[in-house]
Structures are given as structure tokens and as C-alpha cells.
Design an enzyme around this catalytic site. Structure first.
Site, PDB file in Angstrom:
ATOM      1  CD  GLN A   1      -3.490  -4.691   6.638  1.00 15.05           C
ATOM      2  OE1 GLN A   1      -3.436  -3.678   5.937  1.00 15.05           O
ATOM      3  NE2 GLN A   1      -4.044  -5.806   6.207  1.00 15.05           N
TER       4      GLN A   1
ATOM      5  CG  ASP B   1     -10.267  -0.126   5.018  1.00 12.39           C
ATOM      6  OD1 ASP B   1     -10.039  -0.336   3.819  1.00 12.39           O
ATOM      7  OD2 ASP B   1      -9.520  -0.513   5.941  1.00 12.39           O
TER       8      ASP B   1
ATOM      9  CE  LYS C   1      -3.780  -2.415   2.270  1.00 12.44           C
ATOM     10  NZ  LYS C   1      -4.356  -2.896   3.518  1.00 12.44           N
TER      11      LYS C   1
END
Ligand code: NAP
Length: 278
Positions: A93, A116, A49
């Protein structure tokens, strides 16, 4: 043979135009990722990422903690990041160690920085048919991929295998918003094959090799979200690619299908959150 839904190619195309857009900003968007513990897969995901973000001009920061970090320390850090005007997007994460409540941590993220789309605010907006600040990355990536190949959703029967909060549930709502008829299956579903056989579009997000050719209607579209290592250490998806690709009209490969689209959506979401602050 089925047409390959090429996520890698689409990723390059989208990121190229996103880079041009970012080059035009005087200030750069920024993404902060929190990584807890030493899970090797998580480390790889987080590093990928960062590399992708930096390639297109997004400032990216990884904050790492040992798995012994307390829930309070993590919540305090998120509180700090929420207040920091230089941080546009926050990603925690997953998975987190067992002593830390995933729900509490996600709930702490300011929905306007929730890259997200997992906070109750953004999830609630999605499920009430309103617009969240951003849509969850994997479902968003799947829709981008289907749109790229002009695969119509309206009136189609979409069967989703897997009901997690990161894939199955939000995808079902996003498909409903596009006027598909959606069925969600899970580990308690009886006669899975009878249901999958009725799918015009089948999405599998399980993490086991469970989708065989005989479970499909000829000509259906197959999206394979699953990714895991088999006993020989090879990267596999949920779908028996060799046989299914002879029956389906379109199929996403693993690797190179949904995975690259998830990271692409993360970049798009970071930029969308940044633009909302301008
Ligand atoms: P998850 O939270 O473990 O959910 C798996 C789902 O599969 C659950 O809903 C489970 O049912 C269902 N399931 C398990 N065994 C089944 C069976 N035999 N028949 C029907 N359904 C079954 O997993 P996830 O986080 O959604 O991830 C799923 C897979 O997608 C994993 O391989 C993950 O690595 C991959 N993934 C890939 C990407 C990407 O970008 N490519 C992104 C996210 C996830 P229950 O709810 O009843 O337990």
C-alpha cells in the site's frame, strides 16, 4: 443529462461471477497486503480490500508495520512472500514513509505476484506492447467501465489529465493498445482547457476540483478518477459534477465510479495470478 457510469453496480456484477468461479476452485487464491504506518486513508483502503476479498472467497492477509520499519526489513519480508507458494498476490500500500524507497520495494516484488502491475517487468511489458502478467488496477477498471457502456475507443481522442505511474501513464498505453489517440496533460500543460475541449473522452486523475463544464466538448465522455476531501470534509472528485453532467454524454460519479472498479480489478488480478499457478 449524462448517463452515469455506475462503477458500484458493475463491481457487484463482476464480483458475483468471480465468486462463482472461486467457489469452483479446490484451493483458494490469496492476496497479501503490506501496510506501513498509520495513514487513516490507507488503513481504510486496505481494510476494504480485505473485506471484499474475503466476501468472494479470496484468502487475504494484512501485514502491518510501524512507520519506523527499515527498508531492509520490508525487502526481506517481500523476499519471504515471493518464495511462499501460498501467496499468489502481493500489494504494498502506497504511500510509504520517506526513508523507504518506493522503487526498491516495488522492484523486489516477483512480477508473477505483482497484483498492481507496477514492477518494471510488468510496466515494461505494457509499454512495449506485450502482455504483462496483469494490468494496473485503476486503468483496468476504467476500461472495464467504458466497455460495460459500449463506449468505443478506436479512433477517439482521449485526453488524460495526470501522468502518474498508477493512473495516467499506464492508462495512456492501454488506450493506445485499443487504438485511441491519446494526449496526456499535467501541471505544466499550457492552456489545459483548449486541449480538454478536443477530447471525445476525458479522464481526470489530479486530486483537485479542476474540470469545469466550459472545458468540455458537448457530448464527451467524462471519467473522474480524482478523490479527495474538500474543506467541509465531503468526498469530491476532480469534476464539477453538477454542471459537467449537463454537457457530457456519460460521466462517472465520485464516489461510486472509478473507485469500486479499482478494487474490482484488484480481485480480478488476484484470481488471474492464482490461475497462472494452476
Ligand atoms: P499524483 O501522483 O499526485 O498525480 C497527479 C497528477 O495531476 C500529476 O501528473 C500532476 O502533474 C497532475 N496535476 C496536478 N495539478 C494539475 C493541474 N492544475 N493541471 C493539470 N494537471 C495537474 O496522483 P495520482 O496518484 O495519480 O492520483 C490522482 C487522483 O486520483 C487523486 O485524487 C487520487 O486519490 C485519485 N485516485 C483514485 C483512484 C480510484 O480508484 N478512484 C485510484 C488512484 C488514484 P505533474 O506530474 O506535473 O505533477
Amino acid at each position: 443529462m449524462a448517463v452515469i457510469l455506475d462503477g458500484k453496480k458493475l463491481k457487484e456484477k463482476i464480483l458475483e461471477s468471480l465468486k462463482i468461479k472461486i467457489d469452483g476452485f479446490t484451493k483458494k487464491p490469496s492476496l497479501t497486503v503490506i501496510l506501513v504506518g498509520n495513514d487513516p486513508a490507507s488503513r481504510i483502503y486496505v481494510n476494504n480490500k480485505k473485506i471484499t476479498a474475503e466476501k468472494i472467497g479470496i484468502n487475504s492477509d494484512i501485514i502491518t508495520y510501524p512507520s519506523s520499519v527499515t527498508e531492509d526489513e520490508l525487502l526481506e519480508k517481500i523476499h519471504e512472500l515471493n518464495k511462499d507458494d501460498n501467496v499468489n498476490a502481493i500489494l504494498v500500500q502506497l504511500p510509504l514513509p520517506e526513508h523507504i524507497s518506493k522503487e526498491k520495494v516495488i522492484n523486489m516484488i516477483n512480477p508473477q505476484k505483482d497484483v498492481d502491475g507496477f514492477t518494471p517487468y510488468n510496466f515494461g511489458k505494457l509499454f512495449s506492447g506485450e502482455k504483462p502478467f496483469v494490468y494496473p488496477c485503476t486503468p483496468k477498471g476504467i476500461l472495464l467501465l467504458l466497455d460495460e457502456y459500449n463506449i468505443e475507443l478506436e479512433g477517439k481522442h482521449v485526453v488524460i489529465v495526470g501522468r502518474s505511474n498508477i493512473v495516467g501513464k499506464p492508462l495512456s498505453q492501454m488506450m493506445l493498445n485499443r487504438n485511441a489517440t491519446v494526449t496526456i496533460c499535467h501541471s505544466h500543460t499550457k492552456n489545459l482547457a483548449e486541449i480538454t475541449k478536443t477530447a471525445d473522452i476525458l479522464v481526470s486523475a489530479v486530486g483537485e476540483n479542476i474540470i469545469e463544464g466550459k472545458m468540455l466538448k458537448p457530448g464527451c465522455v467524462v471519467v473522474d478518477v480524482g478523490i479527495f476531501k474538500d474543506a467541509a470534509g465531503r468526498t469530491r472528485g476532480d469534476v464539477d459534477f453538477e454542471n459537467v453532467s449537463k454537457i457530457a454524454s456519460y460521466i462517472s460519479p465520485v464516489p461510486g465510479g472509478v473507485g469500486p472498479m479499482t478494487i474490482t480489478s484488484l480481485m480480478l488480478n488476484t484470481v488471474e495470478l492464482f490461475e497462472k499457478t494452476l
